[in-house]
Design an enzyme around this catalytic site. Structure first.
Site, PDB file in Angstrom:
ATOM      1  N   PRO A   9      34.858  33.755  23.574  1.00 24.04           N
ATOM      2  CA  PRO A   9      34.505  34.882  22.717  1.00 24.04           C
ATOM      3  C   PRO A   9      34.168  34.497  21.285  1.00 24.04           C
ATOM      4  O   PRO A   9      34.782  33.608  20.704  1.00 24.04           O
ATOM      5  CB  PRO A   9      35.737  35.785  22.762  1.00 24.04           C
ATOM      6  CG  PRO A   9      36.846  34.922  23.229  1.00 24.04           C
ATOM      7  CD  PRO A   9      36.228  33.864  24.081  1.00 24.04           C
ATOM      8  N   ASN A  10      33.180  35.182  20.787  1.00 29.20           N
ATOM      9  CA  ASN A  10      32.715  35.122  19.400  1.00 29.20           C
ATOM     10  C   ASN A  10      31.969  33.841  19.043  1.00 29.20           C
ATOM     11  O   ASN A  10      31.432  33.743  17.942  1.00 29.20           O
ATOM     12  CB  ASN A  10      33.868  35.367  18.410  1.00 29.20           C
ATOM     13  CG  ASN A  10      34.495  36.719  18.623  1.00 29.20           C
ATOM     14  OD1 ASN A  10      33.799  37.719  18.691  1.00 29.20           O
ATOM     15  ND2 ASN A  10      35.804  36.755  18.766  1.00 29.20           N
ATOM     16  N   ARG A  17      29.332  33.783  11.689  1.00 31.56           N
ATOM     17  CA  ARG A  17      30.765  34.080  11.595  1.00 31.56           C
ATOM     18  C   ARG A  17      31.499  33.002  10.806  1.00 31.56           C
ATOM     19  O   ARG A  17      31.440  31.828  11.147  1.00 31.56           O
ATOM     20  CB  ARG A  17      31.345  34.141  13.008  1.00 31.56           C
ATOM     21  CG  ARG A  17      32.830  34.271  13.061  1.00 31.56           C
ATOM     22  CD  ARG A  17      33.330  34.131  14.486  1.00 31.56           C
ATOM     23  NE  ARG A  17      34.781  34.170  14.494  1.00 31.56           N
ATOM     24  CZ  ARG A  17      35.531  33.517  15.348  1.00 31.56           C
ATOM     25  NH1 ARG A  17      34.974  32.758  16.262  1.00 31.56           N
ATOM     26  NH2 ARG A  17      36.829  33.602  15.286  1.00 31.56           N
ATOM     27  N   TYR A  22      33.451  27.543  10.619  1.00 30.10           N
ATOM     28  CA  TYR A  22      32.679  27.144  11.788  1.00 30.10           C
ATOM     29  C   TYR A  22      31.311  26.549  11.477  1.00 30.10           C
ATOM     30  O   TYR A  22      30.600  26.126  12.376  1.00 30.10           O
ATOM     31  CB  TYR A  22      32.496  28.349  12.723  1.00 30.10           C
ATOM     32  CG  TYR A  22      33.805  28.894  13.223  1.00 30.10           C
ATOM     33  CD1 TYR A  22      34.541  28.219  14.183  1.00 30.10           C
ATOM     34  CD2 TYR A  22      34.326  30.084  12.719  1.00 30.10           C
ATOM     35  CE1 TYR A  22      35.752  28.703  14.640  1.00 30.10           C
ATOM     36  CE2 TYR A  22      35.535  30.590  13.168  1.00 30.10           C
ATOM     37  CZ  TYR A  22      36.244  29.891  14.126  1.00 30.10           C
ATOM     38  OH  TYR A  22      37.441  30.378  14.571  1.00 30.10           O
ATOM     39  N   ASN A  71      35.475  25.436  25.365  1.00 29.49           N
ATOM     40  CA  ASN A  71      36.019  26.027  24.151  1.00 29.49           C
ATOM     41  C   ASN A  71      36.281  27.487  24.487  1.00 29.49           C
ATOM     42  O   ASN A  71      35.394  28.331  24.384  1.00 29.49           O
ATOM     43  CB  ASN A  71      35.048  25.893  22.981  1.00 29.49           C
ATOM     44  CG  ASN A  71      35.642  26.399  21.682  1.00 29.49           C
ATOM     45  OD1 ASN A  71      36.633  27.114  21.684  1.00 29.49           O
ATOM     46  ND2 ASN A  71      35.025  26.041  20.568  1.00 29.49           N
ATOM     47  N   ALA A  74      39.553  32.182  21.295  1.00 29.17           N
ATOM     48  CA  ALA A  74      40.818  32.909  21.191  1.00 29.17           C
ATOM     49  C   ALA A  74      41.556  32.995  22.522  1.00 29.17           C
ATOM     50  O   ALA A  74      42.788  33.073  22.542  1.00 29.17           O
ATOM     51  CB  ALA A  74      40.577  34.307  20.637  1.00 29.17           C
ATOM     52  N   HIS A  77      44.682  30.765  23.475  1.00 24.31           N
ATOM     53  CA  HIS A  77      46.040  31.069  23.051  1.00 24.31           C
ATOM     54  C   HIS A  77      46.652  32.252  23.799  1.00 24.31           C
ATOM     55  O   HIS A  77      47.810  32.594  23.552  1.00 24.31           O
ATOM     56  CB  HIS A  77      46.050  31.358  21.546  1.00 24.31           C
ATOM     57  CG  HIS A  77      45.125  30.458  20.787  1.00 24.31           C
ATOM     58  ND1 HIS A  77      45.350  29.106  20.646  1.00 24.31           N
ATOM     59  CD2 HIS A  77      43.943  30.704  20.167  1.00 24.31           C
ATOM     60  CE1 HIS A  77      44.352  28.561  19.962  1.00 24.31           C
ATOM     61  NE2 HIS A  77      43.497  29.512  19.661  1.00 24.31           N
ATOM     62  N   ASP A  84      45.092  28.559  34.432  1.00 20.88           N
ATOM     63  CA  ASP A  84      45.240  28.392  35.874  1.00 20.88           C
ATOM     64  C   ASP A  84      43.930  27.991  36.544  1.00 20.88           C
ATOM     65  O   ASP A  84      43.926  27.195  37.490  1.00 20.88           O
ATOM     66  CB  ASP A  84      45.764  29.684  36.509  1.00 20.88           C
ATOM     67  CG  ASP A  84      47.246  29.920  36.257  1.00 20.88           C
ATOM     68  OD1 ASP A  84      47.935  28.994  35.780  1.00 20.88           O
ATOM     69  OD2 ASP A  84      47.718  31.048  36.550  1.00 20.88           O
ATOM     70  N   GLU A  95      39.179  20.228  26.673  1.00 15.72           N
ATOM     71  CA  GLU A  95      39.338  21.383  25.790  1.00 15.72           C
ATOM     72  C   GLU A  95      38.825  21.000  24.404  1.00 15.72           C
ATOM     73  O   GLU A  95      39.183  19.951  23.872  1.00 15.72           O
ATOM     74  CB  GLU A  95      40.815  21.773  25.702  1.00 15.72           C
ATOM     75  CG  GLU A  95      41.089  22.910  24.746  1.00 15.72           C
ATOM     76  CD  GLU A  95      42.578  23.190  24.571  1.00 15.72           C
ATOM     77  OE1 GLU A  95      42.891  24.024  23.698  1.00 15.72           O
ATOM     78  OE2 GLU A  95      43.416  22.590  25.263  1.00 15.72           O
ATOM     79  N   HIS A  97      37.805  22.416  20.338  1.00 16.32           N
ATOM     80  CA  HIS A  97      37.829  23.432  19.283  1.00 16.32           C
ATOM     81  C   HIS A  97      37.100  22.874  18.069  1.00 16.32           C
ATOM     82  O   HIS A  97      37.244  21.692  17.732  1.00 16.32           O
ATOM     83  CB  HIS A  97      39.263  23.818  18.904  1.00 16.32           C
ATOM     84  CG  HIS A  97      39.981  24.457  20.034  1.00 16.32           C
ATOM     85  ND1 HIS A  97      39.766  25.764  20.405  1.00 16.32           N
ATOM     86  CD2 HIS A  97      40.878  23.950  20.914  1.00 16.32           C
ATOM     87  CE1 HIS A  97      40.513  26.033  21.458  1.00 16.32           C
ATOM     88  NE2 HIS A  97      41.185  24.952  21.786  1.00 16.32           N
ATOM     89  N   ILE A  98      36.337  23.720  17.425  1.00  9.20           N
ATOM     90  CA  ILE A  98      35.570  23.318  16.250  1.00  9.20           C
ATOM     91  C   ILE A  98      36.510  23.066  15.073  1.00  9.20           C
ATOM     92  O   ILE A  98      36.383  22.078  14.364  1.00  9.20           O
ATOM     93  CB  ILE A  98      34.530  24.410  15.909  1.00  9.20           C
ATOM     94  CG1 ILE A  98      33.515  24.522  17.059  1.00  9.20           C
ATOM     95  CG2 ILE A  98      33.832  24.107  14.588  1.00  9.20           C
ATOM     96  CD1 ILE A  98      32.627  25.747  16.995  1.00  9.20           C
ATOM     97  N   SER A  99      37.469  23.951  14.893  1.00 12.94           N
ATOM     98  CA  SER A  99      38.430  23.804  13.792  1.00 12.94           C
ATOM     99  C   SER A  99      39.690  23.111  14.309  1.00 12.94           C
ATOM    100  O   SER A  99      39.937  23.038  15.508  1.00 12.94           O
ATOM    101  CB  SER A  99      38.785  25.172  13.213  1.00 12.94           C
ATOM    102  OG  SER A  99      39.513  25.931  14.164  1.00 12.94           O
ATOM    103  N   ARG A 104      45.706  26.280  11.276  1.00 16.68           N
ATOM    104  CA  ARG A 104      45.400  27.704  11.146  1.00 16.68           C
ATOM    105  C   ARG A 104      46.632  28.542  11.470  1.00 16.68           C
ATOM    106  O   ARG A 104      47.743  28.044  11.457  1.00 16.68           O
ATOM    107  CB  ARG A 104      44.206  28.021  12.052  1.00 16.68           C
ATOM    108  CG  ARG A 104      42.974  27.192  11.612  1.00 16.68           C
ATOM    109  CD  ARG A 104      41.737  27.505  12.363  1.00 16.68           C
ATOM    110  NE  ARG A 104      41.343  28.888  12.118  1.00 16.68           N
ATOM    111  CZ  ARG A 104      40.490  29.531  12.885  1.00 16.68           C
ATOM    112  NH1 ARG A 104      39.935  28.933  13.925  1.00 16.68           N
ATOM    113  NH2 ARG A 104      40.170  30.784  12.623  1.00 16.68           N
ATOM    114  N   ARG A 108      47.659  30.202  16.908  1.00 18.38           N
ATOM    115  CA  ARG A 108      46.635  29.266  17.394  1.00 18.38           C
ATOM    116  C   ARG A 108      47.215  27.892  17.725  1.00 18.38           C
ATOM    117  O   ARG A 108      46.504  27.021  18.198  1.00 18.38           O
ATOM    118  CB  ARG A 108      45.519  29.130  16.363  1.00 18.38           C
ATOM    119  CG  ARG A 108      44.734  30.404  16.149  1.00 18.38           C
ATOM    120  CD  ARG A 108      43.536  30.169  15.246  1.00 18.38           C
ATOM    121  NE  ARG A 108      42.995  31.392  14.729  1.00 18.38           N
ATOM    122  CZ  ARG A 108      42.108  32.171  15.361  1.00 18.38           C
ATOM    123  NH1 ARG A 108      41.681  31.836  16.545  1.00 18.38           N
ATOM    124  NH2 ARG A 108      41.667  33.276  14.789  1.00 18.38           N
TER     125      ARG A 108
END
Length: 138
Positions: A9-10, A17, A22, A71, A74, A77, A84, A95, A97-99, A104, A108
């Site tokens: 998402p997002n 954003r 990001y 990625n 949200a 978390h 699963d 996995e 993540h950009i940040s 944070r 997170r």
């Protein structure tokens, strides 16, 4: 070699954003650069804001592809279901993540994907995706 990037998402709003977190580049523009950089890799991209669609995509390709760069944003978390799904498939999952999620908000710091994933890369901006793809090449 066939690798898919799955974004949650997002992440369709990259470039608009929170550019201070990001960056200012859209994922579509960045994906074109990845395709150019990794010419010998069949790269695909899927994005959804819907948890069930992410799970369905992981299940759909999770036994036939050489790698998944995930990625889940949200949902990382909150989604036991995505965790699963990662555990259920045989295709290795990295996995991403950009940040640096550990710098944070505290919520997170928890990931339902890290344990079943083959590896975790975070905090290198969009370069995190490059690193994940490279991990499948060695």
């Amino acid at each position: 070699m066939r690798i898919i990037i799955i974004n949650g998402p997002n992440l369709n709003l990259l470039g608009k954003r929170e550019p201070e977190v990001y960056g200012a580049e859209t994922f579509e523009d960045y994906f074109s650069k990845l395709q150019f950089k990794f010419k010998d890799v069949e790269l695909e991209y899927f994005q959804s804001n819907i948890e069930g669609e992410l799970i369905s995509k992981i299940q759909e390709i999770g036994f036939t592809y050489d790698g998944i760069v995930l990625n889940a944003a949200a949902y990382t978390h909150t989604s036991v279901g995505i965790g699963d799904a990662v555990k259920a498939v045989t295709t290795p999952v990295i996995e991403v993540h950009i940040s640096n999620t550990h710098r944070r908000e505290e919520f997170r710091h928890v990931s339902y994907i890290s344990a079943p994933a083959s590896g975790v890369i975070l905090g290198f901006g969009l370069k995190s995706y490059d690193l994940a793809i490279e991990s499948f090449l060695f």
